[in-house]
Design an enzyme around this catalytic site. Structure first.
Site, mmCIF file in Angstrom:
data_model
loop_
_atom_site.group_PDB
_atom_site.id
_atom_site.type_symbol
_atom_site.label_atom_id
_atom_site.label_comp_id
_atom_site.label_asym_id
_atom_site.label_seq_id
_atom_site.Cartn_x
_atom_site.Cartn_y
_atom_site.Cartn_z
ATOM 1 N N ARG A 73 23.120 -7.099 20.074
ATOM 2 C CA ARG A 73 22.070 -7.552 19.427
ATOM 3 C C ARG A 73 22.950 -8.147 17.798
ATOM 4 O O ARG A 73 24.404 -8.485 17.636
ATOM 5 C CB ARG A 73 21.225 -6.978 18.477
ATOM 6 C CG ARG A 73 20.720 -6.330 19.455
ATOM 7 C CD ARG A 73 19.574 -6.315 19.886
ATOM 8 N NE ARG A 73 19.032 -5.428 20.526
ATOM 9 C CZ ARG A 73 18.936 -5.403 21.788
ATOM 10 N NH1 ARG A 73 19.210 -6.094 22.513
ATOM 11 N NH2 ARG A 73 17.734 -4.424 21.922
ATOM 12 N N ASN A 96 0.863 -1.804 0.283
ATOM 13 C CA ASN A 96 0.027 -0.167 0.084
ATOM 14 C C ASN A 96 0.841 1.131 0.243
ATOM 15 O O ASN A 96 0.317 2.346 0.135
ATOM 16 C CB ASN A 96 -0.674 -0.162 1.478
ATOM 17 C CG ASN A 96 -0.312 0.130 2.825
ATOM 18 O OD1 ASN A 96 0.891 -0.290 2.244
ATOM 19 N ND2 ASN A 96 -1.348 0.138 3.755
ATOM 20 N N TYR A 109 3.863 -5.155 18.625
ATOM 21 C CA TYR A 109 3.868 -5.606 16.877
ATOM 22 C C TYR A 109 4.162 -6.881 17.282
ATOM 23 O O TYR A 109 4.102 -7.799 16.477
ATOM 24 C CB TYR A 109 5.372 -4.346 17.103
ATOM 25 C CG TYR A 109 6.256 -5.162 16.188
ATOM 26 C CD1 TYR A 109 5.732 -5.356 15.345
ATOM 27 C CD2 TYR A 109 7.435 -5.677 16.642
ATOM 28 C CE1 TYR A 109 6.419 -5.496 13.958
ATOM 29 C CE2 TYR A 109 8.572 -5.803 16.016
ATOM 30 C CZ TYR A 109 8.055 -5.620 14.346
ATOM 31 O OH TYR A 109 8.901 -6.331 13.527
ATOM 32 N N SER A 142 10.528 -12.731 14.153
ATOM 33 C CA SER A 142 11.356 -11.969 14.782
ATOM 34 C C SER A 142 11.908 -12.562 16.072
ATOM 35 O O SER A 142 10.880 -12.905 16.720
ATOM 36 C CB SER A 142 10.625 -10.346 15.371
ATOM 37 O OG SER A 142 11.131 -9.541 15.647
ATOM 38 N N GLY A 154 11.583 -1.115 27.334
ATOM 39 C CA GLY A 154 11.637 -2.280 27.050
ATOM 40 C C GLY A 154 12.087 -3.249 25.921
ATOM 41 O O GLY A 154 12.696 -4.171 25.428
ATOM 42 N N PHE A 171 16.999 -11.275 13.170
ATOM 43 C CA PHE A 171 17.332 -10.401 13.824
ATOM 44 C C PHE A 171 17.321 -9.023 13.927
ATOM 45 O O PHE A 171 16.011 -8.678 13.493
ATOM 46 C CB PHE A 171 18.882 -11.291 14.628
ATOM 47 C CG PHE A 171 18.682 -12.675 15.464
ATOM 48 C CD1 PHE A 171 17.955 -13.493 15.180
ATOM 49 C CD2 PHE A 171 18.591 -12.846 17.254
ATOM 50 C CE1 PHE A 171 17.501 -15.021 15.807
ATOM 51 C CE2 PHE A 171 18.041 -14.121 17.745
ATOM 52 C CZ PHE A 171 17.678 -14.764 17.091
ATOM 53 N N ASN A 225 13.763 5.023 14.639
ATOM 54 C CA ASN A 225 13.986 4.325 15.758
ATOM 55 C C ASN A 225 14.850 2.758 15.998
ATOM 56 O O ASN A 225 15.218 2.927 17.197
ATOM 57 C CB ASN A 225 12.259 3.015 15.948
ATOM 58 C CG ASN A 225 11.349 4.501 16.021
ATOM 59 O OD1 ASN A 225 11.033 5.465 17.034
ATOM 60 N ND2 ASN A 225 9.927 4.290 15.514
ATOM 61 N N PHE A 230 5.335 -9.878 4.431
ATOM 62 C CA PHE A 230 5.921 -9.060 4.593
ATOM 63 C C PHE A 230 5.317 -7.629 5.295
ATOM 64 O O PHE A 230 5.926 -7.052 6.137
ATOM 65 C CB PHE A 230 7.503 -8.304 3.836
ATOM 66 C CG PHE A 230 8.642 -9.145 3.097
ATOM 67 C CD1 PHE A 230 9.490 -9.734 4.213
ATOM 68 C CD2 PHE A 230 8.302 -9.330 1.979
ATOM 69 C CE1 PHE A 230 10.262 -10.048 4.182
ATOM 70 C CE2 PHE A 230 9.418 -10.258 1.652
ATOM 71 C CZ PHE A 230 10.659 -10.462 2.835
ATOM 72 N N LYS A 279 3.958 -10.852 15.812
ATOM 73 C CA LYS A 279 4.606 -11.874 14.912
ATOM 74 C C LYS A 279 4.136 -13.250 15.906
ATOM 75 O O LYS A 279 4.264 -13.545 15.142
ATOM 76 C CB LYS A 279 5.776 -10.760 15.882
ATOM 77 C CG LYS A 279 6.465 -9.959 14.604
ATOM 78 C CD LYS A 279 6.361 -10.133 13.204
ATOM 79 C CE LYS A 279 6.312 -8.856 11.997
ATOM 80 N NZ LYS A 279 6.491 -9.541 10.953
ATOM 81 N N ASN A 287 4.587 2.879 4.004
ATOM 82 C CA ASN A 287 5.512 3.058 4.050
ATOM 83 C C ASN A 287 7.430 3.035 3.508
ATOM 84 O O ASN A 287 7.796 2.411 4.069
ATOM 85 C CB ASN A 287 5.908 2.709 5.477
ATOM 86 C CG ASN A 287 6.897 2.602 6.640
ATOM 87 O OD1 ASN A 287 8.225 3.909 6.436
ATOM 88 N ND2 ASN A 287 7.511 1.544 7.118
HETATM 89 N N1 UDP Z 1 19.944 1.913 20.046
HETATM 90 C C1 UDP Z 1 20.700 3.479 20.570
HETATM 91 N N2 UDP Z 1 20.052 4.404 19.997
HETATM 92 C C2 UDP Z 1 19.298 5.108 19.177
HETATM 93 C C3 UDP Z 1 18.494 3.653 18.488
HETATM 94 C C4 UDP Z 1 19.147 2.306 19.234
HETATM 95 O O1 UDP Z 1 21.544 3.019 21.629
HETATM 96 O O2 UDP Z 1 18.965 5.210 18.888
HETATM 97 C C5 UDP Z 1 19.906 0.600 20.255
HETATM 98 C C6 UDP Z 1 19.694 0.055 21.139
HETATM 99 O O3 UDP Z 1 19.268 0.397 22.788
HETATM 100 C C7 UDP Z 1 19.422 -0.916 20.776
HETATM 101 C C8 UDP Z 1 20.534 -1.166 19.738
HETATM 102 O O4 UDP Z 1 20.809 0.388 19.783
HETATM 103 O O5 UDP Z 1 20.012 -2.264 21.875
HETATM 104 C C9 UDP Z 1 19.262 -2.169 18.492
HETATM 105 O O6 UDP Z 1 17.961 -1.331 18.897
HETATM 106 P P1 UDP Z 1 17.176 -1.213 17.546
HETATM 107 O O7 UDP Z 1 16.417 0.019 17.597
HETATM 108 O O8 UDP Z 1 17.927 -1.008 16.410
HETATM 109 O O9 UDP Z 1 16.910 -2.370 16.961
HETATM 110 P P2 UDP Z 1 15.617 -3.961 18.654
HETATM 111 O O10 UDP Z 1 17.097 -5.224 19.053
HETATM 112 O O11 UDP Z 1 15.055 -3.113 19.895
HETATM 113 O O12 UDP Z 1 14.536 -4.024 17.682
#
Ligand code: UDP
Length: 338
Positions: A231, A33, A150, A125, A297, A178, A198, A81, A154, A36
Site C-alpha cells: 500500500r 455527530n 463503502y 479514496s 476483498g 491512499f 480493522n 469527511f 465514495k 466515531n
Molecule cells: N492488514 C493485516 N492485518 C491486519 C490489518 C490489515 O495484515 O490486522 C493488512 C491488509 O491485508 C492490507 C494492509 O494491512 O494489506 C492495509 O490494510 P488496512 O485495512 O489498514 O487498509 P486498506 O488498504 O485495506 O484500506
C-alpha cells in the site's frame, strides 16, 4: 477570514485537517455527530492551535438539522469527511451506508446551492480504483466496480459531483487518499478506532501496547517481493495539508475544471512487513505477529502516481515511513497515559 465547515471534523483525518486549516488562517466550524469520535478532540485542537473551532453536534444526514447550520452561520466552503467508513460493516449494513454517506453529501450540496456557497472538498479514496492493472496508478486510470458498499459510496459521491458541478455554481475537488497513518507530532490527536481495529497501523500499536494479543498478517503468499500486500501509506498531517491547498486552489480560482480529483499518497509502496520492520526499528518494541489467511476483498498492491497533485496543487508528501510509525506509537502511548 474565510470560514470552512468541516463535517466529521472531530474524526481522525478531520481533526488533523482542522489544525492545518486554523494554522493557515481559516476559521473552522466542525459539524459531527460524535458517532466515531470524542468531543475532547476540540480541546486538543485548541491546545495545538491556540484557537477553538466552533463545534456543532449534529446528524448531517437529517436534512432539517443540516439546514439549520447554514441558516445560523455564514460559510465560505465545505470539507466533507462525515461518513461511515468500515469496509466490512458496510457489507453487513449496505442500506445504512448508502443512506448516511450519500444523504450527508446531498444535504451539504443542497444547502450550498440554497446559500450560494461555491467550494466543496470531498474526502475520497483510492478504493475507487479497485485492483490496479499496473502501478503507480494515475487519475486517468478508469475506476472499477467497488468491492464494498463503502467504496461504492465514495465512487457515487464523485459521480454526483461530476454532474452537480456542471452548471458551475459549485466547484469541487475530491481527494483520493491512499492509506493515512500516524498522528500529530504533539501526540494530542490521532486515530481512535472503535473496538477492534480493522486497519493495520492501529492494530500494530494496540498489539505493541498489549491491548491485542497478536497481529495477524493477512496473507504472505501474494505475488509481491515479500509475499505481503503493498500500500501507499501517507502521514495524516501530510494528508491534512492537501485539504488546505485544495481549498486555497478553489478560493483563488486556480481550478481548471468545475470538478477535479487528485491522488493523495507518497508515490511509494510499502508491504505489511515493511511497516512492521519500520515500527520495530523506530520504537524498539518487538511486535508479536503471525501469518494468517488472506483477507477477502484486499487488493494485492496499489501505490499512487502523485504527479498531478504535485503539478496542480503544488503539494507533495514529505514525511517518511519511520516518522509515520513512530508518531502512531507516540499517540498510542499518550492514550494509555490519559
Ligand atoms: N492488514 C493485516 N492485518 C491486519 C490489518 C490489515 O495484515 O490486522 C493488512 C491488509 O491485508 C492490507 C494492509 O494491512 O494489506 C492495509 O490494510 P488496512 O485495512 O489498514 O487498509 P486498506 O488498504 O485495506 O484500506
Amino acid at each position: 477570514m474565510k470560514t470552512i465547515l468541516v463535517t466529521g471534523g472531530t474524526g481522525y483525518i478531520g481533526s488533523h485537517t482542522v489544525v492545518e486549516l486554523q494554522t493557515s488562517g481559516y476559521d473552522v466550524i466542525i459539524a459531527d455527530n460524535l458517532s466515531n469520535s470524542s468531543a475532547d478532540v476540540i480541546d486538543k485542537i485548541e491546545q495545538i492551535t491556540g484557537k477553538r473551532p466552533i463545534f456543532i453536534k449534529v446528524d448531517l444526514s437529517d436534512s432539517e438539522q443540516a439546514a439549520s447550520i447554514f441558516d445560523k452561520y455564514s460559510i465560505d466552503g465545505i470539507i466533507n469527511f462525515a461518513a461511515f467508513k468500515a469496509v466490512g460493516e458496510s457489507c453487513q449494513k449496505p442500506i445504512e451506508y448508502y443512506r448516511n454517506n450519500l444523504q450527508i453529501a446531498l444535504n451539504m450540496l443542497e444547502n450550498m446551492k440554497r446559500k450560494g456557497i461555491k467550494y466543496f472538498v470531498q474526502s475520497s479514496s483510492c478504493t475507487v480504483y479497485g485492483e490496479p492493472d499496473s502501478n503507480p496508478i494515475n487519475e486517468q486510470c478508469p475506476t472499477k466496480f467497488a468491492v464494498s458498499p463503502y467504496g461504492n459510496t465514495k465512487q457515487m459521491v464523485e459521480d454526483m459531483l461530476h454532474f452537480i458541478t456542471q452548471s458551475g455554481e459549485i466547484k469541487a475537488i475530491a481527494l483520493r487518499y491512499f492509506n493515512p497513518i500516524g498522528a500529530h507530532s504533539t501526540a494530542l490527536i490521532g486515530e481512535l478506532p472503535n473496538g477492534v481495529p480493522n486497519n493495520l497501523m492501529p492494530y500494530i500499536t494496540q498489539t505493541a501496547a498489549g491491548i491485542r494479543k497478536q497481529l495477524t498478517v493477512f496473507g504472505n503468499d501474494y505475488p509481491t517481493p515479500d509475499g505481503t500486500c503493498i500500500r501507499d501509506y501517507i502521514h495524516v498531517v501530510d494528508l491534512a495539508k492537501a485539504h488546505v491547498v485544495a481549498m486555497d486552489r478553489l478560493f483563488e480560482g486556480r481550478n481548471k475544471k468545475n470538478f477535479e480529483y487528485f491522488n493523495i499518497g507518497t508515490g511509494v509502496g510499502f508491504s505489511v512487513l515493511d511497516i512492521i520492520k519500520s515500527f520495530e526499528k523506530t520504537t524498539g518494541v518487538k511486535l508479536n505477529y503471525v501469518f494468517g489467511q488472506r483477507r477477502e476483498g484486499d487488493v494485492v498492491q496499489i501505490w499512487a502516481d502523485t504527479s498531478l497533485a504535485e503539478n496542480e496543487l503544488g503539494w507533495k508528501a514529505n514525511m517518511s515511513l519511520d516518522q509515520m510509525t513512530l508518531s502512531a506509537w507516540r499517540w498510542q502511548q499518550q492514550m494509555q497515559k490519559s
